[in-house]
Design a protein around this motif. Structure first.
Motif, mmCIF file in Angstrom:
data_model
loop_
_atom_site.group_PDB
_atom_site.id
_atom_site.type_symbol
_atom_site.label_atom_id
_atom_site.label_comp_id
_atom_site.label_asym_id
_atom_site.label_seq_id
_atom_site.Cartn_x
_atom_site.Cartn_y
_atom_site.Cartn_z
ATOM 1 N N ASP A 145 0.822 -1.216 0.000
ATOM 2 C CA ASP A 145 0.000 0.000 0.000
ATOM 3 C C ASP A 145 0.851 1.259 0.000
ATOM 4 O O ASP A 145 0.411 2.301 -0.498
ATOM 5 N N HIS A 146 2.062 1.209 0.545
ATOM 6 C CA HIS A 146 2.931 2.380 0.585
ATOM 7 C C HIS A 146 3.273 2.837 -0.849
ATOM 8 O O HIS A 146 3.244 4.041 -1.144
ATOM 9 N N GLU A 147 3.589 1.896 -1.734
ATOM 10 C CA GLU A 147 3.895 2.240 -3.127
ATOM 11 C C GLU A 147 2.669 2.830 -3.824
ATOM 12 O O GLU A 147 2.785 3.769 -4.622
ATOM 13 N N ARG A 148 1.491 2.303 -3.520
ATOM 14 C CA ARG A 148 0.262 2.830 -4.122
ATOM 15 C C ARG A 148 0.002 4.265 -3.667
ATOM 16 O O ARG A 148 -0.408 5.108 -4.468
ATOM 17 N N GLU A 149 0.251 4.556 -2.409
ATOM 18 C CA GLU A 149 0.059 5.917 -1.909
ATOM 19 C C GLU A 149 1.032 6.884 -2.571
ATOM 20 O O GLU A 149 0.653 8.007 -2.926
ATOM 21 N N GLN A 150 2.273 6.451 -2.720
ATOM 22 C CA GLN A 150 3.262 7.317 -3.380
ATOM 23 C C GLN A 150 2.848 7.602 -4.825
ATOM 24 O O GLN A 150 2.966 8.737 -5.300
ATOM 25 N N LEU A 151 2.352 6.611 -5.505
ATOM 26 C CA LEU A 151 1.906 6.789 -6.879
ATOM 27 C C LEU A 151 0.700 7.732 -6.947
ATOM 28 O O LEU A 151 0.622 8.612 -7.805
ATOM 29 N N ALA A 152 -0.230 7.588 -6.006
ATOM 30 C CA ALA A 152 -1.403 8.467 -5.974
ATOM 31 C C ALA A 152 -0.987 9.916 -5.703
ATOM 32 O O ALA A 152 -1.503 10.854 -6.319
ATOM 33 N N MET A 153 -0.041 10.108 -4.807
ATOM 34 C CA MET A 153 0.440 11.470 -4.500
ATOM 35 C C MET A 153 1.150 12.081 -5.718
ATOM 36 O O MET A 153 0.971 13.273 -6.008
ATOM 37 N N ALA A 154 1.932 11.291 -6.406
ATOM 38 C CA ALA A 154 2.643 11.794 -7.583
ATOM 39 C C ALA A 154 1.653 12.185 -8.676
ATOM 40 O O ALA A 154 1.851 13.183 -9.367
ATOM 41 N N ARG A 155 0.588 11.440 -8.818
ATOM 42 C CA ARG A 155 -0.435 11.795 -9.809
ATOM 43 C C ARG A 155 -1.134 13.102 -9.452
ATOM 44 O O ARG A 155 -1.422 13.921 -10.325
ATOM 45 N N LYS A 156 -1.428 13.298 -8.158
ATOM 46 C CA LYS A 156 -2.076 14.541 -7.743
ATOM 47 C C LYS A 156 -1.176 15.741 -7.968
ATOM 48 O O LYS A 156 -1.623 16.801 -8.378
ATOM 49 N N GLU A 157 0.136 15.570 -7.687
ATOM 50 C CA GLU A 157 1.062 16.688 -7.900
ATOM 51 C C GLU A 157 1.207 17.013 -9.388
ATOM 52 O O GLU A 157 1.412 18.173 -9.745
ATOM 53 N N ALA A 158 1.105 16.012 -10.254
ATOM 54 C CA ALA A 158 1.243 16.246 -11.692
ATOM 55 C C ALA A 158 0.068 17.051 -12.228
ATOM 56 O O ALA A 158 0.217 17.818 -13.188
ATOM 57 N N ASN A 159 -1.106 16.879 -11.622
ATOM 58 C CA ASN A 159 -2.296 17.602 -12.104
ATOM 59 C C ASN A 159 -2.229 18.987 -11.552
ATOM 60 O O ASN A 159 -2.384 19.994 -11.944
#
Length: 159
Positions: A145-159
């Motif tokens: 789940d830690h990797e999934r959270e990092q990926l979700a945060m990176a997507r939010k920052e990209a938008n």
């Protein structure tokens, strides 16, 4: 100040002839290099050449034969014409050479022409292979789940 002389018809013919010979030779060289590259550096199946590459190679072979024939015709026409004129002037110095008689080649019909004169056959391919069914479960790309959270945060920052 002297005027520049205009080239004669023979000189213009020679320039055009030289340009055509050089261009056709360059095209021939490019085709040969492309053929060598496609056969040498492109991965082929283990036991035979890929059918599309086989068709491509056959097509390039025909193009190269046409260009070589064209080069031979263009070069030969000029060379034969010069040789004939030199021989005629040496034998009989006449101002007007007589042209050779025109003969017409026999016309071949399409039905009687065998286009497969080399006995070309496509390679036998194993067509019994069928792909496996697609997966029925969703892909499991992330380990925790830690990797999934990092990926979700990176997507939010990209938008």
């Amino acid at each position: 100040m002297s005027k520049k002389q205009r080239p004669t018809i023979e000189e213009v013919e020679t320039y055009v002839w030289g340009f055509v010979v050089i261009m056709v030779t360059l095209i021939l060289c490019f085709i040969v290099m492309a053929l060598l590259y496609s056969v040498t550096f492109v991965t082929q199946p283990i036991k035979s050449m890929a059918p599309i590459d086989m068709a491509y190679t056959k097509m390039l072979n025909d193009i190269v034969l046409l260009i070589v024939g064209g080069i031979g015709g263009v070069i030969g026409k000029k060379g034969v014409g010069t040789a004939v004129n030199a021989i005629q002037n040496a034998v009989t110095p006449s101002p007007t050479p007589t042209p050779p008689p025109v003969t017409q080649a026999p016309v071949a019909t399409v039905a009687s022409t065998n286009y497969n004169w080399m006995g070309f056959n496509n390679a036998d391919l194993d067509e019994s292979w069928t792909p496996p069914p697609p997966p029925t479960t969703p892909p499991d790309l992330l380990e925790d789940d830690h990797e999934r959270e990092q990926l979700a945060m990176a997507r939010k920052e990209a938008n």
